[in-house]
Design an enzyme around this catalytic site. Structure first.
Site, PDB file in Angstrom:
ATOM      1  N   SER A  10       0.845  -1.129  -0.090  1.00  0.00           N
ATOM      2  CA  SER A  10       0.005   0.058   0.003  1.00  0.00           C
ATOM      3  C   SER A  10       0.903   1.211  -0.014  1.00  0.00           C
ATOM      4  CB  SER A  10      -1.065  -0.085   1.160  1.00  0.00           C
ATOM      5  OG  SER A  10      -0.253   0.026   2.654  1.00  0.00           O
ATOM      6  N   SER A  32      -2.177  -5.632   2.357  1.00  0.00           N
ATOM      7  CA  SER A  32      -1.562  -4.700   3.423  1.00  0.00           C
ATOM      8  C   SER A  32      -2.697  -4.738   4.574  1.00  0.00           C
ATOM      9  CB  SER A  32      -1.236  -3.483   3.139  1.00  0.00           C
ATOM     10  OG  SER A  32      -2.174  -2.684   2.989  1.00  0.00           O
ATOM     11  N   ASP A  58      -3.562  -8.922   7.973  1.00  0.00           N
ATOM     12  CA  ASP A  58      -2.206  -8.716   8.851  1.00  0.00           C
ATOM     13  C   ASP A  58      -1.071 -10.025   8.449  1.00  0.00           C
ATOM     14  OD1 ASP A  58      -0.321  -8.913  11.034  1.00  0.00           O
ATOM     15  OD2 ASP A  58      -1.662  -7.558  12.024  1.00  0.00           O
ATOM     16  N   ASN A  85       7.533  -8.244   1.571  1.00  0.00           N
ATOM     17  CA  ASN A  85       7.964  -6.844   1.958  1.00  0.00           C
ATOM     18  C   ASN A  85       7.463  -6.175   3.286  1.00  0.00           C
ATOM     19  OD1 ASN A  85       8.744  -3.808   1.205  1.00  0.00           O
ATOM     20  ND2 ASN A  85       6.833  -3.734   1.004  1.00  0.00           N
ATOM     21  N   TYR A 150      14.519  -5.305  15.629  1.00  0.00           N
ATOM     22  CA  TYR A 150      14.453  -5.005  14.355  1.00  0.00           C
ATOM     23  C   TYR A 150      15.466  -5.673  13.693  1.00  0.00           C
ATOM     24  CZ  TYR A 150      13.935  -2.591   9.899  1.00  0.00           C
ATOM     25  OH  TYR A 150      13.836  -2.177   8.425  1.00  0.00           O
TER      26      TYR A 150
HETATM   27  P1  NAP Z   1       6.225   1.907   4.791  1.00  0.00           P
HETATM   28  O1  NAP Z   1       6.315   2.840   3.824  1.00  0.00           O
HETATM   29  O2  NAP Z   1       5.802   1.784   6.485  1.00  0.00           O
HETATM   30  O3  NAP Z   1       5.247   0.493   4.336  1.00  0.00           O
HETATM   31  C1  NAP Z   1       5.002  -0.722   5.017  1.00  0.00           C
HETATM   32  C2  NAP Z   1       4.110  -1.550   4.456  1.00  0.00           C
HETATM   33  O4  NAP Z   1       3.732  -2.572   5.049  1.00  0.00           O
HETATM   34  C3  NAP Z   1       2.946  -0.649   4.167  1.00  0.00           C
HETATM   35  O5  NAP Z   1       2.094  -1.094   2.887  1.00  0.00           O
HETATM   36  C4  NAP Z   1       1.939  -1.150   5.528  1.00  0.00           C
HETATM   37  O6  NAP Z   1       0.493  -1.267   5.036  1.00  0.00           O
HETATM   38  C5  NAP Z   1       2.649  -2.888   5.345  1.00  0.00           C
HETATM   39  N1  NAP Z   1       2.573  -3.385   6.510  1.00  0.00           N
HETATM   40  C6  NAP Z   1       3.112  -2.794   7.867  1.00  0.00           C
HETATM   41  N2  NAP Z   1       2.299  -3.728   8.899  1.00  0.00           N
HETATM   42  C7  NAP Z   1       1.894  -4.709   8.343  1.00  0.00           C
HETATM   43  C8  NAP Z   1       0.994  -5.710   8.997  1.00  0.00           C
HETATM   44  N3  NAP Z   1       1.240  -6.071   9.939  1.00  0.00           N
HETATM   45  N4  NAP Z   1       0.319  -6.786   7.865  1.00  0.00           N
HETATM   46  C9  NAP Z   1       0.619  -6.236   6.594  1.00  0.00           C
HETATM   47  N5  NAP Z   1       0.787  -5.174   6.098  1.00  0.00           N
HETATM   48  C10 NAP Z   1       1.695  -4.586   6.696  1.00  0.00           C
HETATM   49  O7  NAP Z   1       7.740   0.731   4.838  1.00  0.00           O
HETATM   50  P2  NAP Z   1       8.814   0.745   3.878  1.00  0.00           P
HETATM   51  O8  NAP Z   1       9.966   2.023   4.270  1.00  0.00           O
HETATM   52  O9  NAP Z   1       8.274   0.639   2.435  1.00  0.00           O
HETATM   53  O10 NAP Z   1       9.240  -0.538   4.289  1.00  0.00           O
HETATM   54  C11 NAP Z   1       9.148  -1.743   3.394  1.00  0.00           C
HETATM   55  C12 NAP Z   1       9.975  -2.884   4.070  1.00  0.00           C
HETATM   56  O11 NAP Z   1      11.211  -2.535   3.691  1.00  0.00           O
HETATM   57  C13 NAP Z   1       9.916  -3.390   5.550  1.00  0.00           C
HETATM   58  O12 NAP Z   1      10.204  -4.696   5.598  1.00  0.00           O
HETATM   59  C14 NAP Z   1      11.215  -2.571   5.807  1.00  0.00           C
HETATM   60  O13 NAP Z   1      11.793  -3.138   7.110  1.00  0.00           O
HETATM   61  C15 NAP Z   1      12.256  -2.597   4.808  1.00  0.00           C
HETATM   62  N6  NAP Z   1      13.292  -1.407   4.757  1.00  0.00           N
HETATM   63  C16 NAP Z   1      12.992  -0.294   4.774  1.00  0.00           C
HETATM   64  C17 NAP Z   1      13.852   0.609   4.832  1.00  0.00           C
HETATM   65  C18 NAP Z   1      13.978   2.072   4.722  1.00  0.00           C
HETATM   66  O14 NAP Z   1      14.764   2.994   4.882  1.00  0.00           O
HETATM   67  N7  NAP Z   1      12.516   2.459   4.396  1.00  0.00           N
HETATM   68  C19 NAP Z   1      15.301   0.198   4.983  1.00  0.00           C
HETATM   69  C20 NAP Z   1      15.579  -1.129   5.185  1.00  0.00           C
HETATM   70  C21 NAP Z   1      14.356  -2.074   5.264  1.00  0.00           C
HETATM   71  P3  NAP Z   1      -0.538  -1.111   6.290  1.00  0.00           P
HETATM   72  O15 NAP Z   1      -0.199   0.024   7.246  1.00  0.00           O
HETATM   73  O16 NAP Z   1      -1.802  -0.807   5.279  1.00  0.00           O
HETATM   74  O17 NAP Z   1      -0.546  -2.519   6.770  1.00  0.00           O
END
Ligand code: NAP
Length: 241
Positions: A10, A32, A58, A85, A150
């Site tokens: 999302s 999501s 979830d 993801n 984390y």
């Molecule tokens: P984000 O913008 O916060 O997006 C997170 C996504 O995961 C949203 O679509 C959210 O949708 C969904 N989500 C969260 N908890 C969930 C649950 N319990 N069940 C189903 N869906 C869930 O984060 P992002 O930065 O794109 O991160 C995506 C991935 O990349 C994560 O695994 C994160 O750890 C990893 N990552 C990110 C970074 C960074 O710098 N941004 C760096 C390293 C790794 P809803 O809220 O609608 O559920």
């Protein structure tokens, strides 16, 4: 047509990944928690002319993962690519981290990967093909003060990826991980400026990553061009670590 199931689609990296696969002509199954956000993404991607199923779920829910995968197979016939993801972060020192915090982070970030990989691999085994791509983090490789839970969840994903690659390789199923560095999404937007400045100084390319920077690598890893890559963790961090 090929089918990609993407969790956390999302927003952020997941949404950019959904768009990249739509551009590549894949039908999509998007997961999501927020149905409203998923509907918005479906609407925004409608111009690509691909079929899109949305699943409010979830990812830590084991039974729901099975339902999502079964319904995708029923409606779309196959799952060629699974992108695990969805994830969330926790910035807390160990002494402040509660048992509930720990369980929540491990359930959302790591158990989810087990849930969806187990459900989808059953069908990939029948298909005799498939790619599973897990989103880890550089923090899972180098650790980070204030992020032990984390980091542990993200390191767990890397070990899971290596093991599953060995388990499924002979059946023509590849399993890979990506480890993003600092990517500009909702996950990182609320960090204090001094922390952002600190990370910025570590990045060789002197810019934060965009969701599409990770999405492009995920798309490549799913493609035929990456046919001989499995079990690896590909770092996408602009030269940060
Ligand atoms: P984000 O913008 O916060 O997006 C997170 C996504 O995961 C949203 O679509 C959210 O949708 C969904 N989500 C969260 N908890 C969930 C649950 N319990 N069940 C189903 N869906 C869930 O984060 P992002 O930065 O794109 O991160 C995506 C991935 O990349 C994560 O695994 C994160 O750890 C990893 N990552 C990110 C970074 C960074 O710098 N941004 C760096 C390293 C790794 P809803 O809220 O609608 O559920």
């Amino acid at each position: 047509m090929k089918v990609a199931l993407i969790t956390g689609a999302s927003r952020g990296i997941g949404r950019a990944t959904a768009e990249r696969f739509a551009r590549g002509g894949y039908n999509l199954a998007l997961v999501s928690r927020s149905e409203e956000s998923l509907n918005r993404v479906k609407e925004e991607l409608s111009g690509y002319g691909v079929d899109i199923l949305i699943f409010p779920a979830d990812v830590s829910d084991f039974k729901r993962a099975q339902e999502v995968v079964d319904t995708t197979i029923k409606e779309m016939g196959r799952i060629d690519v699974l992108v695990n993801n969805a994830g969330t972060t926790l910035d807390k020192f160990l002494l402040r981290t509660t048992e509930e915090d720990w369980d929540r982070i491990i359930d959302i970030n790591l158990k989810s990967v087990f849930n969806y990989s187990k459900a989808a691999s059953r069908y990939m085994l029948k298909q005799k093909s498939g790619v599973i791509i897990n989103v880890s983090s550089v923090v899972g490789l180098i650790g980070n003060a204030g992020q032990a839970s984390y980091a542990a969840s993200k390191a767990g994903i890397i070990a899971f990826t290596k093991s599953l690659a060995k388990e499924l390789g002979s059946r023509n199923i590849r399993v890979v991980a990506v480890a993003p560095g600092f990517i500009e999404t909702d996950l990182t937007s609320n960090l204090p400026q001094d922390i952002k400045d600190y990370y910025f100084q570590q990045i060789a390319l002197r810019r934060f990553g965009k969701p599409k920077d990770v999405a492009g690598v995920i798309y490549f890893l799913a493609s035929e061009d990456a046919n001989y890559i499995t079990g690896q963790t590909i770092i996408v961090d602009g030269g940060m670590i």
